[in-house]
Motif scaffolding. Structure first.
Motif, PDB file in Angstrom:
ATOM      1  N   GLU A  50      15.629   8.227  -3.831  1.00 42.43           N
ATOM      2  CA  GLU A  50      16.187   9.469  -3.376  1.00 42.43           C
ATOM      3  C   GLU A  50      15.291  10.564  -3.291  1.00 42.43           C
ATOM      4  N   GLU A  51      14.281  10.630  -4.349  1.00 40.09           N
ATOM      5  CA  GLU A  51      13.262  11.617  -4.396  1.00 40.09           C
ATOM      6  C   GLU A  51      11.876  11.456  -3.710  1.00 40.09           C
ATOM      7  N   ASN A  52      11.884  10.082  -3.348  1.00 42.28           N
ATOM      8  CA  ASN A  52      10.617   9.688  -2.582  1.00 42.28           C
ATOM      9  C   ASN A  52      10.904   9.092  -1.249  1.00 42.28           C
ATOM     10  N   LYS A  53      11.315   9.554  -0.172  1.00 44.23           N
ATOM     11  CA  LYS A  53      11.872   9.143   1.045  1.00 44.23           C
ATOM     12  C   LYS A  53      11.022   8.272   1.588  1.00 44.23           C
ATOM     13  N   GLY A  54      11.401   6.973   1.872  1.00 46.03           N
ATOM     14  CA  GLY A  54      10.430   5.946   2.451  1.00 46.03           C
ATOM     15  C   GLY A  54       9.883   5.080   1.776  1.00 46.03           C
ATOM     16  N   ILE A  55      10.107   5.172   0.439  1.00 49.49           N
ATOM     17  CA  ILE A  55       9.488   4.155  -0.307  1.00 49.49           C
ATOM     18  C   ILE A  55      10.371   2.780  -0.388  1.00 49.49           C
ATOM     19  N   THR A  56       9.701   1.770  -0.477  1.00 48.35           N
ATOM     20  CA  THR A  56      10.246   0.574  -0.459  1.00 48.35           C
ATOM     21  C   THR A  56       9.733  -0.555  -1.594  1.00 48.35           C
ATOM     22  N   GLY A  57      10.164  -1.755  -1.692  1.00 49.65           N
ATOM     23  CA  GLY A  57       9.497  -2.673  -2.284  1.00 49.65           C
ATOM     24  C   GLY A  57       9.551  -2.381  -4.035  1.00 49.65           C
ATOM     25  N   LEU A  58      10.262  -1.454  -4.640  1.00 54.95           N
ATOM     26  CA  LEU A  58      10.496  -1.258  -5.931  1.00 54.95           C
ATOM     27  C   LEU A  58      10.698  -2.332  -6.947  1.00 54.95           C
ATOM     28  N   THR A  59       9.619  -2.547  -7.809  1.00 58.28           N
ATOM     29  CA  THR A  59       9.648  -3.158  -8.897  1.00 58.28           C
ATOM     30  C   THR A  59       9.738  -2.479  -9.988  1.00 58.28           C
ATOM     31  N   VAL A  60      10.039  -3.457 -10.989  1.00 58.42           N
ATOM     32  CA  VAL A  60       9.948  -2.727 -12.461  1.00 58.42           C
ATOM     33  C   VAL A  60       8.950  -3.670 -13.241  1.00 58.42           C
ATOM     34  N   HIS A  61       8.140  -2.985 -14.141  1.00 59.67           N
ATOM     35  CA  HIS A  61       7.015  -3.817 -14.831  1.00 59.67           C
ATOM     36  C   HIS A  61       7.187  -3.408 -16.159  1.00 59.67           C
ATOM     37  N   GLN A  62       7.245  -3.846 -17.270  1.00 60.50           N
ATOM     38  CA  GLN A  62       7.183  -3.847 -18.560  1.00 60.50           C
ATOM     39  C   GLN A  62       6.074  -4.326 -19.264  1.00 60.50           C
ATOM     40  N   PHE A  63       5.218  -3.444 -19.931  1.00 63.04           N
ATOM     41  CA  PHE A  63       4.018  -3.924 -20.702  1.00 63.04           C
ATOM     42  C   PHE A  63       3.896  -2.974 -21.879  1.00 63.04           C
ATOM     43  N   ASP A  64       3.376  -1.953 -21.971  1.00 62.49           N
ATOM     44  CA  ASP A  64       3.356  -0.989 -23.121  1.00 62.49           C
ATOM     45  C   ASP A  64       4.689  -0.108 -22.883  1.00 62.49           C
ATOM     46  N   TYR A  65       5.041  -0.130 -21.819  1.00 66.26           N
ATOM     47  CA  TYR A  65       6.319   0.719 -21.701  1.00 66.26           C
ATOM     48  C   TYR A  65       6.674   0.344 -20.194  1.00 66.26           C
ATOM     49  N   THR A  66       7.824   0.754 -20.052  1.00 69.48           N
ATOM     50  CA  THR A  66       8.381   0.415 -18.446  1.00 69.48           C
ATOM     51  C   THR A  66       8.036   1.260 -17.523  1.00 69.48           C
ATOM     52  N   THR A  67       7.491   0.751 -16.443  1.00 66.47           N
ATOM     53  CA  THR A  67       7.026   1.409 -15.125  1.00 66.47           C
ATOM     54  C   THR A  67       7.670   0.812 -13.825  1.00 66.47           C
ATOM     55  N   TYR A  68       7.665   1.641 -12.961  1.00 65.48           N
ATOM     56  CA  TYR A  68       8.256   1.358 -11.578  1.00 65.48           C
ATOM     57  C   TYR A  68       7.083   1.254 -10.654  1.00 65.48           C
ATOM     58  N   GLN A  69       7.046   0.263  -9.719  1.00 67.50           N
ATOM     59  CA  GLN A  69       5.999   0.388  -8.685  1.00 67.50           C
ATOM     60  C   GLN A  69       6.763   0.276  -7.025  1.00 67.50           C
ATOM     61  N   GLY A  70       6.247   1.045  -6.290  1.00 72.06           N
ATOM     62  CA  GLY A  70       6.703   1.054  -4.673  1.00 72.06           C
ATOM     63  C   GLY A  70       5.730   1.520  -3.919  1.00 72.06           C
ATOM     64  N   TYR A  71       6.189   1.264  -2.506  1.00 69.28           N
ATOM     65  CA  TYR A  71       4.936   1.680  -1.751  1.00 69.28           C
ATOM     66  C   TYR A  71       5.809   2.204  -0.511  1.00 69.28           C
ATOM     67  N   THR A  72       4.982   2.962   0.331  1.00 70.22           N
ATOM     68  CA  THR A  72       5.237   3.599   1.561  1.00 70.22           C
ATOM     69  C   THR A  72       4.041   2.735   2.567  1.00 70.22           C
ATOM     70  N   GLU A  73       4.147   3.278   4.027  1.00 73.30           N
ATOM     71  CA  GLU A  73       3.196   2.692   4.860  1.00 73.30           C
ATOM     72  C   GLU A  73       1.787   2.954   4.434  1.00 73.30           C
ATOM     73  N   THR A  74       1.435   3.903   3.680  1.00 75.00           N
ATOM     74  CA  THR A  74       0.141   4.405   3.325  1.00 75.00           C
ATOM     75  C   THR A  74      -0.300   4.395   2.029  1.00 75.00           C
ATOM     76  N   THR A  75       0.770   4.360   1.163  1.00 79.91           N
ATOM     77  CA  THR A  75       0.513   4.657  -0.401  1.00 79.91           C
ATOM     78  C   THR A  75       1.282   4.025  -1.444  1.00 79.91           C
ATOM     79  N   LEU A  76       0.717   3.327  -2.362  1.00 83.21           N
ATOM     80  CA  LEU A  76       1.232   2.624  -3.514  1.00 83.21           C
ATOM     81  C   LEU A  76       1.337   3.719  -4.590  1.00 83.21           C
ATOM     82  N   TYR A  77       2.827   3.569  -5.087  1.00 80.73           N
ATOM     83  CA  TYR A  77       3.053   4.458  -6.096  1.00 80.73           C
ATOM     84  C   TYR A  77       3.208   3.854  -7.532  1.00 80.73           C
ATOM     85  N   TRP A  78       3.176   4.332  -8.603  1.00 79.09           N
ATOM     86  CA  TRP A  78       3.674   3.989  -9.938  1.00 79.09           C
ATOM     87  C   TRP A  78       4.220   5.138 -10.674  1.00 79.09           C
TER      88      TRP A  78
END
Length: 149
Positions: A50-78
């Motif tokens: 909802e807060e990041n329009k156009g973001i796709t490919g969301l995944t969850v990663h748990q290492f030291d703590y939980t994080t989420y990763q996703g991307y748009t056409e030009t940018t990777l987000y954590w």
């Protein structure tokens, strides 16, 4: 004779009560927290979308703590546990092949799977293979963490 019949009936009732107690405890302590976790995870993913329009490919990663990763056409987000952006990278900087090569030549790990994740302080490539897991820093490809599986 009447006592023997009463004893068998009582035994059956007690078995039924025991089975019901086990089923209730199972649902409260095993499946209950799992379902709560699934709902929380889905709420987080919905919030990020909802807060990041156009973001796709969301995944969850748990290492030291939980994080989420996703991307748009030009940018990777954590994103962190609060669904706030931790860091971003241009999608053009994504280089799975270099990470696989580094894992193979420097650490002897032949890649079965590779994903983006977040290490202690930076984004990472998580590579699994050769019965090992290695996290390589996204920017420098230096080892952040490694262990046997």
């Amino acid at each position: 004779m009447k006592n023997k019949f009463y004893g068998k009936r009582l035994t059956v009732v007690l078995w039924i009560v025991l089975i019901l107690i086990i089923a209730i405890l199972w649902s409260l302590f095993i499946s209950g927290p799992s379902r709560v976790h699934e709902v929380t995870l889905q709420n987080d993913l919905d919030q990020i979308t909802e807060e990041n329009k156009g973001i796709t490919g969301l995944t969850v990663h748990q290492f030291d703590y939980t994080t989420y990763q996703g991307y748009t056409e030009t940018t990777l987000y954590w994103f962190d546990e609060n669904c706030e952006v931790i860091t971003t990278r241009e999608i053009a900087t994504l280089d799975y092949e270099a990470a696989k090569e580094k894992a193979s030549t420097d650490y002897g790990i032949e890649c079965d799977t590779i994903e983006l994740g977040y290490g202690y302080d930076n984004p990472v490539y998580e590579i699994r293979g050769s019965n090992k897991i290695i996290l390589l820093d996204y920017d420098t490809l230096e080892r952040v963490y490694q262990r046997e599986v």
